[in-house]
Structure formats: C-alpha cells, structure tokens
Motif scaffolding. Sequence first.
Motif, PDB file in Angstrom:
ATOM      1  N   GLY A  22       0.819  -1.214   0.000  1.00 28.61           N
ATOM      2  CA  GLY A  22       0.000   0.000   0.000  1.00 28.61           C
ATOM      3  C   GLY A  22       0.841   1.248   0.000  1.00 28.61           C
ATOM      4  O   GLY A  22       0.550   2.229  -0.711  1.00 28.61           O
ATOM      5  N   GLU A  23       1.915   1.223   0.779  1.00 29.17           N
ATOM      6  CA  GLU A  23       2.813   2.376   0.859  1.00 29.17           C
ATOM      7  C   GLU A  23       3.476   2.666  -0.485  1.00 29.17           C
ATOM      8  O   GLU A  23       3.496   3.820  -0.957  1.00 29.17           O
ATOM      9  N   GLN A  63      -1.954  -6.976  -2.958  1.00 30.03           N
ATOM     10  CA  GLN A  63      -3.129  -6.873  -2.096  1.00 30.03           C
ATOM     11  C   GLN A  63      -3.123  -5.544  -1.334  1.00 30.03           C
ATOM     12  O   GLN A  63      -4.164  -4.894  -1.184  1.00 30.03           O
ATOM     13  N   GLY A  64      -1.956  -5.144  -0.853  1.00 28.82           N
ATOM     14  CA  GLY A  64      -1.848  -3.857  -0.174  1.00 28.82           C
ATOM     15  C   GLY A  64      -2.188  -2.705  -1.096  1.00 28.82           C
ATOM     16  O   GLY A  64      -2.816  -1.714  -0.689  1.00 28.82           O
ATOM     17  N   GLY A 121       1.029   4.058  -3.158  1.00 33.83           N
ATOM     18  CA  GLY A 121       0.751   5.477  -2.994  1.00 33.83           C
ATOM     19  C   GLY A 121       1.892   6.349  -3.466  1.00 33.83           C
ATOM     20  O   GLY A 121       1.673   7.369  -4.144  1.00 33.83           O
ATOM     21  N   GLN A 122       3.123   5.955  -3.134  1.00 34.65           N
ATOM     22  CA  GLN A 122       4.290   6.722  -3.549  1.00 34.65           C
ATOM     23  C   GLN A 122       4.445   6.729  -5.067  1.00 34.65           C
ATOM     24  O   GLN A 122       4.754   7.766  -5.673  1.00 34.65           O
ATOM     25  N   LEU A 123       4.234   5.562  -5.683  1.00 35.11           N
ATOM     26  CA  LEU A 123       4.394   5.448  -7.123  1.00 35.11           C
ATOM     27  C   LEU A 123       3.414   6.349  -7.861  1.00 35.11           C
ATOM     28  O   LEU A 123       3.788   7.084  -8.782  1.00 35.11           O
ATOM     29  N   LEU A 124       2.150   6.325  -7.462  1.00 36.72           N
ATOM     30  CA  LEU A 124       1.153   7.144  -8.155  1.00 36.72           C
ATOM     31  C   LEU A 124       1.330   8.625  -7.855  1.00 36.72           C
ATOM     32  O   LEU A 124       1.010   9.478  -8.701  1.00 36.72           O
ATOM     33  N   ALA A 125       1.863   8.958  -6.681  1.00 38.34           N
ATOM     34  CA  ALA A 125       2.131  10.369  -6.370  1.00 38.34           C
ATOM     35  C   ALA A 125       3.240  10.906  -7.262  1.00 38.34           C
ATOM     36  O   ALA A 125       3.183  12.057  -7.725  1.00 38.34           O
TER      37      ALA A 125
END
Length: 347
Positions: free
Chosen positions: A243-244, A268-269, A247-251
């Motif tokens: 999940g972390e 899954q995250g 989020g970083q990749l898309l930001a």
Amino acid sequence: MTAGNSDRKHRRTSRATGRVTLDQVARHAGVSPITASRALRGLASVAPDLVDRVRQAADALGYVANPAARALASQQSQNVVVLVPSLGNQLFIDMLEAIHAVMQPHGLEVLIGNHHYDRDEEEKLLRNYLSYQPRGLLLTGFDRTESTRRLVEASGVPCVYMMDLDPGAGLHCVGFSQVRAGETAARHLLQRGRKRLAYVGAQLDQRTLLRGEGYRRALQQAGCYDPSLEVLTARASSVGLGGELFGQLLANHPDVDAIFFGNDDLAQGALLEALRNGIRVPEQVAVLGFNDLPSSQFMVPRLSSIRTPRKAIGMQAAERLLDLIHGRMVDAPMLDLGFELMVRESS
C-alpha cells in the motif's frame, strides 16, 4: 511374569541406563528390533496391527527415539534437510507441507531451516545440518555463497534445488522460469492496452530480480520501458508495504496505468490503498500480482496474478530426491512445471 511386572522390570532397566531402549520396546511388543524401528518410523511395509502394538509398547515404556544414536550406528540418519528463505510466506508453507507428505510415509524426518534470505545464514545452517548426516538436501534457488556451493558438492549428499531452473548447470532442479513469468505478466498488461507500466519488487531475492528482468525485457521489446517506473526495495514484502509503495508510485507518476507487483501481498496492499483513496482498479490503473495466494481471489476487485505450482514443486522435488537417495535413474536433471496467468477483475 505379568505385564505390570514386565513394565516395572523394563522401567528399572531404563533407569539404570538413563533411557528406554528400542530393544526393550521390541521385547515388550513381541517383535524384532528392526520391525519396531520400522513401525515407529511409520514405514508402510509394517502391518498396521504391528504398528499399533509397537506404538502402544513405546507409550507404555515412555520410549523416546534417539536419532543421533541411530545415525551413528548406521552411518546415516533418517533426516532430510530443507532450507527455505522464509516461514512467513504462504508460498514456502505450501511447499513444505507437500515435502512432508511425500517424505513421512518413507520414514524420513524433515528438518527445516529458515535463513531469512541471508546467504551467510544459509551457509551456517547447512554446516550445522550436515553434521546430522542427512540422507538428502532440498535447497531453494541457486543464489548462495561459493563456499556453500562447495560444501554441498563436497558432502556427497543428494541434493535437489527448488523454485528456480538452471539449464546449463546440470543440477537436479524443479521449478519454473522466473524470467518467463515476468515476461508473461508484462505482455498481459500490454495486451490490455496499457502504456505506462511499472514493476514493484521487495525483498530483492534472486527470484524477484529475475521476474523484473523478464518484465523489463518484454517492455523493451515493446518500446515502452521506463527505468523510473521500477520501484525496488530490500524491505520485507508485506501488505502494508504494498500500500505504501503504491501510494508513492502514483504520487510521483500519476500517469502510470498498470503495475506488476513481485508478490501477491504487495498487490493486495495496493488494492486496499486504492479502495481507501477512491482509485478505480482497473479503470485508472491495472494491478497484477505474483504467486496467486489463496486470499487473492477474494480481494476487491479480485486480484489477477501469476499462479506458481508451489505444492507441485515441493512434491516433485521430494520424489526426485527419494529417487536420488535410493539410486534410481532420473530421466533429466531439470523439471519445468511452468506457471499459469490467472486473469481476474484487477487487470
């Protein structure tokens, strides 16, 4: 002499020596020591009624097997050593269960070592376990120290490598091509019309890197490889980390429209993070995992993944090792079990 007197006599004898012996168990059960040994090891060649009788005798006398003494007497143990990089990954749990299911009916005990993806720790484990004079070795992959390779070769103990394939080495191995699996993942996403594809890998063991190599190769052939879209970290793979990193990749790269994760827990995250932030999968970004863990088909949306034959690898590697232990002919040193692309809602 009554059974009770017999028990007391055997117990007095065992107190004198400090241990109930196999001979005592055999006499109590009315069988030979060889039959008693085979019965306690669970060999199928012993009749069920004799197995029950021997086990009841062992229970009555409080017998505990001494594998070290048995190995010393026979110059070899009844142990098979299995070294894996993690016991927290369902992949290796499934593989170990399959190995145990094959070995147990043959009276072989499975000694498990977890080296935590540390090559030096694997070498220490192997040196320790080889002192037990194992009948065979099952090792994960080919990424290890040169001294460990020499140790395996010098030991003369039959060895089968699991998960990876090495066609040129002539070693006994059971697995699939990690590179081809990575290529398959990339081609699937390209066929879905995706143009900005990323790869996210954690742990950075050799298999994760080989998947990335295959993924990269397919994107280079398609003319859409961007090195900035490879996110690699040595941190342990987990749902939280997935999940972390998502989020970083898309930001940093909001135009990314497809992501291949090197493990299902990472993917899954990512799906949970997307759900939390209202990011539509696969409309905005497609997500593809690896290993197809049991929970992946129940994610929202259902996770597409590369299914790996982990149970079959454990079973086939164990059966091949049995062939080597007993000197039976093996058709070819390498057994490729392939993999399967499981296309679901996330891609």
